[in-house]
Scaffold this motif. Sequence first.
Motif, short mmCIF file in Angstrom:
data_model
loop_
_atom_site.label_atom_id
_atom_site.label_comp_id
_atom_site.label_asym_id
_atom_site.label_seq_id
_atom_site.Cartn_x
_atom_site.Cartn_y
_atom_site.Cartn_z
N PRO A 135 0.93 -1.09 -0.07
CA PRO A 135 -0.14 0.05 0.02
C PRO A 135 0.90 1.12 -0.04
N SER A 136 0.30 2.23 -0.67
CA SER A 136 0.82 3.58 -0.48
C SER A 136 0.38 4.24 0.74
N ILE A 137 1.10 4.60 1.72
CA ILE A 137 0.87 5.39 3.15
C ILE A 137 1.65 6.91 3.01
N ARG A 138 0.89 7.77 3.22
CA ARG A 138 1.11 9.04 3.33
C ARG A 138 2.00 9.34 4.58
N THR A 139 3.12 10.19 4.36
CA THR A 139 3.78 10.23 5.64
C THR A 139 3.91 11.88 6.01
N PHE A 197 -3.25 0.69 12.76
CA PHE A 197 -3.76 0.96 11.52
C PHE A 197 -5.41 0.59 11.27
N GLU A 212 -8.14 6.66 6.19
CA GLU A 212 -6.71 6.92 6.03
C GLU A 212 -5.68 6.72 7.18
N VAL A 213 -4.61 6.20 7.04
CA VAL A 213 -3.81 6.23 8.03
C VAL A 213 -2.58 7.01 7.65
N ILE A 214 -1.98 7.86 8.38
CA ILE A 214 -0.98 8.64 8.01
C ILE A 214 0.26 8.55 9.23
#
Length: 262
Positions: free
Chosen positions: A19-23, A242, A248-250
């Motif tokens: 997955p692509s996770i925003r940071t 999570f 969304e998870v950041i």
Amino acid sequence: RNLRDFRTNMTKFLPQKIPSIRTIHGTDIQDETKKIARIINEVYSDKNDKVALLFSQNSKTTKELLKYLAEENISFYNGFFRDNDENFVDFQNLVSVLFQKKYSKKTFKQSDISAFINFLKKQINESEFLPSFLSLLEGLLRKAVESVDPVKRKDYIKNVLSQNILNQSVDEIKDRVYVNTIHGAKGLEWDYVIVANFENNELPNYYDMQSIGAFSNEGHLVVNDENVEAIASLINKFYVAFSRAKKEVILSYSDIHWEGYR
């Protein structure tokens, strides 16, 4: 799914989908906090969305971040207290006594909620968690008015307070930002979850790293009989964090901890 699959097959796991996770990356805690505040203000554009800011522990780094968050004019529910904390128990006992005195001979109505909260603010000394206690109480009172028969309403409120289970009203709070440990967030959900202090010595913390211990020269995790339980415990913590998010998870981290360590 990846976390579950890895937990059951640590030595041979290969993710089917990454997955692509925003940071959020801050050069220091204050910079990280400013960027967290920016995300929260973006979420505020949807009036119904709520955010949880979750931490592995209530460390000095956590306290610094929350101090800066308040300076950014972000109000939040602070859940860093336990059900059996003396101040929380005393608060419920006092409120129970005052409630019975004030409403012993009349029905508790919608219009009484804000009046009673304002009355309490004048009776109780300000403290770190008082705003959170009052948020929980307001949630309890609102639920009682909206869903409990007027004849049974006062008994319902008094029973919750006398049993010291006010913390079970956390689902009813109006605060749009919730702050707590990952462990304290079990069973709850928000639209957005920001996992803060996602950095070495915080998440995973020092004791996690000591228990896991084994890494290759390239920095890859090495699973063995001695550390498999410690790894599973850490994965469980990630899983709880999570799975709290509906949208969304950041992940949020900074280069420098409170004490100046990188």
